[in-house]
Design a protein around this motif. Structure first.
Motif, mmCIF file in Angstrom:
data_model
loop_
_atom_site.group_PDB
_atom_site.id
_atom_site.type_symbol
_atom_site.label_atom_id
_atom_site.label_comp_id
_atom_site.label_asym_id
_atom_site.label_seq_id
_atom_site.Cartn_x
_atom_site.Cartn_y
_atom_site.Cartn_z
ATOM 1 N N GLY A 77 0.783 -1.225 0.000
ATOM 2 C CA GLY A 77 0.000 0.000 0.000
ATOM 3 C C GLY A 77 0.815 1.276 0.000
ATOM 4 N N ASP A 259 -0.806 -4.059 5.359
ATOM 5 C CA ASP A 259 -1.365 -3.068 4.449
ATOM 6 C C ASP A 259 -1.379 -1.700 5.126
ATOM 7 O OD1 ASP A 259 -1.971 -4.660 2.176
ATOM 8 O OD2 ASP A 259 -3.614 -5.557 3.301
ATOM 9 N N ASP A 261 -2.936 1.572 5.357
ATOM 10 C CA ASP A 261 -4.171 2.282 5.032
ATOM 11 C C ASP A 261 -4.181 3.608 5.791
ATOM 12 O OD1 ASP A 261 -7.067 3.116 5.371
ATOM 13 O OD2 ASP A 261 -7.340 1.372 4.068
#
Length: 378
Positions: A77, A259, A261
């Motif tokens: 990400g 990830d 985010d």
């Protein structure tokens, strides 16, 4: 060479780690003029020979996503940010946290490779008790001629509330590390009329800050900064962030994918059948040791130092500093390679020999004198 004071950006001290070393004032960093906290805070000079040997002992593929996905854990990400602001820069994540700087800190398996070489240095910088304040820890490698860290400002909570510290592991005088604050001055073409305010010009100037192998400093990453590597060698820094409060740590298993985010934080997916180990901040130091270390810098001393905003950071005696020596016989690939899988290690002494040439002493001495003098405008 101009000093920090002459340029107009002396470091403003906000407090002290349990080691007794200072940190920049985070309250000023959080304002609209964060550069007024100072651009660079010199801390100390360390012998990093063991860390250099650990880095040099890595196989080249250890810096790749694929290798770390198999032998450690990886971040997902962040590809867009990496391509936009840090093209050609490679890294190894050891500790990471959410963008806002809250929540747990995730410890990646690669940490174990560097533990013996790195932890004593970190403890000397921040103190054993404040090791639990580290929320991000990674190595960054810039390849010669093809990598670039473009001008940017770190904007997450980890930067606003935290402190960014650099340990240069391998560097060169042709690596340019610039910090680019803004300043405001009256517009000479504007003559204000009655009751009219003077129009001001927003001017951004860049200053090259000194970086020498083993010279530890706090960077004000809330001020715009950029790095270019025009040297013939690979530039490697250890970079870590600390907050002023402790954080629990999550020891993630090999093969984890985290990830990144921006809204939900850091979401880590663990391999089937494996679960992380969570360590509370108290894990890092028993009460007796914490009390003993805290006595080294009493609360009264800290309050007295904080009352004097003109206090200057301790500047290392760079003129008498000894260059770290490396025992090449001890450089081995002891960490990330999976010997059971038959993946061979390598002893990458080329990374060092590219720096330790016949003129190394001269340019390092010159860089050290620059560090002692302060910043130079570019």
């Amino acid at each position: 060479m101009e000093s920090l004071v002459e340029i107009g950006y002396p470091p403003k001290i906000g407090g002290y780690w349990s080691s007794g070393l200072p940190y920049l004032n985070a309250n000023i960093k959080a304002t609209k003029r964060p550069w007024e906290a100072g651009l660079q805070l010199p801390l100390l000079m360390l012998n990093i020979s063991k860390l250099q040997a650990a880095v040099a002992g890595l196989p080249a593929e250890a810096w790749t996503y694929e290798y770390q996905a198999k032998h450690s854990a990886v971040m997902a990400g962040r590809e867009g940010n990496q391509a936009a602001f840090k093209p050609g820069v490679e890294g190894i994540v050891l500790l990471f946290s959410a963008n806002d700087g809250h929540g747990p800190v995730y410890k990646f398996p690669a940490y174990e490779y560097f533990k013996d070489a790195l932890e004593p240095l970190l403890e000397e910088i921040v103190g054993k008790r404040d090791m639990q304040h580290i929320i991000r820890l990674q190595l960054a490698l810039m390849k010669p001629g093809v990598s670039d860290i473009k001008i940017h400002v770190d904007s997450g909570g980890y930067a606003i509330r935290g402190h960014r510290i650099h340990i240069p592991v391998f560097t060169h005088p042709d690596v340019s590390f610039d910090v680019c604050p803004h300043r405001y001055q009256p517009d000479p073409e504007h003559i204000p009329g009655p009751g009219e305010q003077q129009r001001m010009l927003d001017i951004q100037e860049c200053y090259k800050i000194p970086t020498v192998e083993g010279f530890v400093f706090e960077l004000n990453n809330r001020a715009a900064h950029k790095v270019s590597n025009l040297s013939p060698i690979e530039r490697v820094h250890v970079v870590f962030d600390l907050c002023e409060e402790p954080h629990p740590r999550v020891d993630v298993p090999r093969g984890t994918v985290c990830d990144y985010d921006m809204e939900q934080g850091l979401i880590c997916k663990y391999p089937d059948g494996l679960t992380p180990a969570v360590m509370a901040p108290a894990y890092y130091m028993d009460p007796a040791a914490a009390a003993a270390e805290g006595a080294a810098l009493s609360l009264a001393q800290q309050q007295q130092q904080l009352e004097d905003e003109s206090v200057q950071a301790p500047t290392p005696d760079l003129g008498s500093a000894q260059l770290p020596q490396i025992n090449f016989d001890q450089i081995t690939n002891i960490g990330l390679a999976d010997q059971a899988a038959g993946i061979p290690g390598s002893s990458s002494s080329d990374l060092i020999s590219g720096i330790r040439n016949g003129q190394a002493d001269a340019w390092v001495a010159e860089a050290m004198q620059g560090s002692q003098a302060g910043l130079s405008a570019v």
